[in-house]
Motif scaffolding. Sequence first.
Motif, mmCIF file in Angstrom:
data_model
loop_
_atom_site.group_PDB
_atom_site.id
_atom_site.type_symbol
_atom_site.label_atom_id
_atom_site.label_comp_id
_atom_site.label_asym_id
_atom_site.label_seq_id
_atom_site.Cartn_x
_atom_site.Cartn_y
_atom_site.Cartn_z
ATOM 1 N N ARG A 54 145.636 -59.698 64.884
ATOM 2 C CA ARG A 54 145.883 -58.796 63.765
ATOM 3 C C ARG A 54 144.690 -57.903 63.473
ATOM 4 O O ARG A 54 144.645 -57.239 62.455
ATOM 5 C CB ARG A 54 146.228 -59.613 62.515
ATOM 6 N N GLY A 55 143.697 -57.928 64.350
ATOM 7 C CA GLY A 55 142.573 -57.017 64.199
ATOM 8 C C GLY A 55 141.383 -57.601 63.489
ATOM 9 O O GLY A 55 141.426 -58.662 62.878
ATOM 10 N N HIS A 56 140.279 -56.855 63.551
ATOM 11 C CA HIS A 56 138.992 -57.288 63.013
ATOM 12 C C HIS A 56 139.061 -57.570 61.515
ATOM 13 O O HIS A 56 138.517 -58.570 61.036
ATOM 14 C CB HIS A 56 137.945 -56.216 63.295
ATOM 15 N N ASP A 57 139.705 -56.708 60.756
ATOM 16 C CA ASP A 57 139.768 -56.897 59.305
ATOM 17 C C ASP A 57 140.453 -58.208 58.943
ATOM 18 O O ASP A 57 140.064 -58.882 57.974
ATOM 19 C CB ASP A 57 140.493 -55.725 58.642
ATOM 20 N N HIS A 58 141.465 -58.577 59.714
ATOM 21 C CA HIS A 58 142.146 -59.854 59.453
ATOM 22 C C HIS A 58 141.189 -61.022 59.635
ATOM 23 O O HIS A 58 141.171 -61.954 58.823
ATOM 24 C CB HIS A 58 143.338 -60.002 60.400
ATOM 25 N N ASN A 59 140.376 -60.998 60.692
ATOM 26 C CA ASN A 59 139.446 -62.093 60.935
ATOM 27 C C ASN A 59 138.370 -62.163 59.856
ATOM 28 O O ASN A 59 137.913 -63.251 59.486
ATOM 29 C CB ASN A 59 138.802 -61.956 62.316
ATOM 30 N N GLN A 60 137.947 -61.012 59.355
ATOM 31 C CA GLN A 60 136.994 -61.006 58.257
ATOM 32 C C GLN A 60 137.596 -61.706 57.038
ATOM 33 O O GLN A 60 136.953 -62.567 56.416
ATOM 34 C CB GLN A 60 136.605 -59.567 57.886
ATOM 35 N N ALA A 61 138.817 -61.337 56.687
ATOM 36 C CA ALA A 61 139.468 -61.933 55.523
ATOM 37 C C ALA A 61 139.717 -63.422 55.737
ATOM 38 O O ALA A 61 139.571 -64.233 54.819
ATOM 39 C CB ALA A 61 140.786 -61.208 55.237
ATOM 40 N N LEU A 62 140.096 -63.778 56.956
ATOM 41 C CA LEU A 62 140.366 -65.182 57.271
ATOM 42 C C LEU A 62 139.106 -66.026 57.100
ATOM 43 O O LEU A 62 139.145 -67.140 56.558
ATOM 44 C CB LEU A 62 140.887 -65.283 58.701
ATOM 45 N N SER A 63 137.972 -65.516 57.560
ATOM 46 C CA SER A 63 136.721 -66.274 57.429
ATOM 47 C C SER A 63 136.341 -66.436 55.959
ATOM 48 O O SER A 63 135.789 -67.478 55.570
ATOM 49 C CB SER A 63 135.600 -65.590 58.216
ATOM 50 N N GLU A 64 136.637 -65.439 55.132
ATOM 51 C CA GLU A 64 136.357 -65.570 53.700
ATOM 52 C C GLU A 64 137.273 -66.604 53.057
ATOM 53 O O GLU A 64 136.827 -67.433 52.240
ATOM 54 C CB GLU A 64 136.516 -64.232 52.992
ATOM 55 N N GLN A 65 138.548 -66.573 53.421
ATOM 56 C CA GLN A 65 139.487 -67.539 52.854
ATOM 57 C C GLN A 65 139.090 -68.970 53.208
ATOM 58 O O GLN A 65 139.209 -69.888 52.375
ATOM 59 C CB GLN A 65 140.896 -67.235 53.367
ATOM 60 N N ARG A 66 138.611 -69.166 54.414
ATOM 61 C CA ARG A 66 138.168 -70.505 54.813
ATOM 62 C C ARG A 66 136.957 -70.948 53.989
ATOM 63 O O ARG A 66 136.884 -72.108 53.563
ATOM 64 C CB ARG A 66 137.829 -70.506 56.306
#
Length: 339
Positions: free
Chosen positions: A266-278
């Motif tokens: 889902r792209g770089h922005d998704h991974n950024q948000a995912l790491s914050e949620q974790r």
Amino acid sequence: MTITQSTLLGAAVLAALAFSAQAQPTRLNAQGDRITDEAVHADLSGYEAVQGRIKALNDAGLPLRDYHLSKAQCWLDVSFHEYTRNDRSAFPQEALTEAEKLIAGMEQGVSPLPTDTALVNGAARVREDLWQRLRALHGGAGFECAQQAVACGEVELVHAGNEFNQQQWRHSRPYIQIAEDWVGDAEALARQCGAGTSAAPLAADATPRQVALVANVLFEFDRSGRGDIRAHSLHSLDRELARLRAEGLVLTGVELVGHADRLQGRGHDHNQALSEQRARTVRDLLVERGIPAGQVSYTYKGDTEQVQSCTGVRPQAALRECLIPNRRVEVRLLARQAG
């Protein structure tokens, strides 16, 4: 005439050196030749002889906790482990050879002995974060107490890398967990080194030494909820929390860093948000465990800091499993000695 302890020690050293001069490198039978009782007995006798050389060095006064003696023992242990598992690769022989190189150096009084760790049989260098934590202990104030755990952690990482090459992540994971345990134990031993001595008390204006206990909380692919945490990583976190109490440490703060793996469906922005949620999930988990929310801070780095590359791993399901160390929240428990 009185025979002193130093006289006995010198005699033991001379005996070890004499044995070393006669010892030949141990050659295991090729895997295809291990089909007779005679061949297996010959290999087992070789292992026993190497173990005897380690015992002779210990009897001569070298403590078992010594870095190089411990490393020789751990190389011997992983070699024998894979030999008994019928490993068909060169790993059992090459690990055994590493043990004998160290043994020969100690027998001959070589100084300094090397501290590098060979990636025998072309083992993959897995978990760079664990390698870095072990390297940081070398030469540190507490290394004397942590030598054995550091040495065995390094060897076990090579063992895991060999298993990764042969049968990918699922087969290397148990050895990674063993290595993680060695790393945690090494850091704890280094922290506690000298704690039981009658050292002079700190001056009134002295600042107690700050320490950091480290754990990684791992998540399932593309997930960030409480139920998506791998159970064994949660146990690792709880073990480090328990160390705080066991060592009489006072928690001063918690730093969390969220990460994602390199798969970017889902792209770089998704991974950024995912790491914050974790990171947020782990923060809430720690608060539930009694840590004040004001002591917990977090940052997130998306997929910019990978600790395991998994190059060439196929199919996709195996790749996702291999990349799990990257789907982590690093937990740093900052603490100081009580008092």
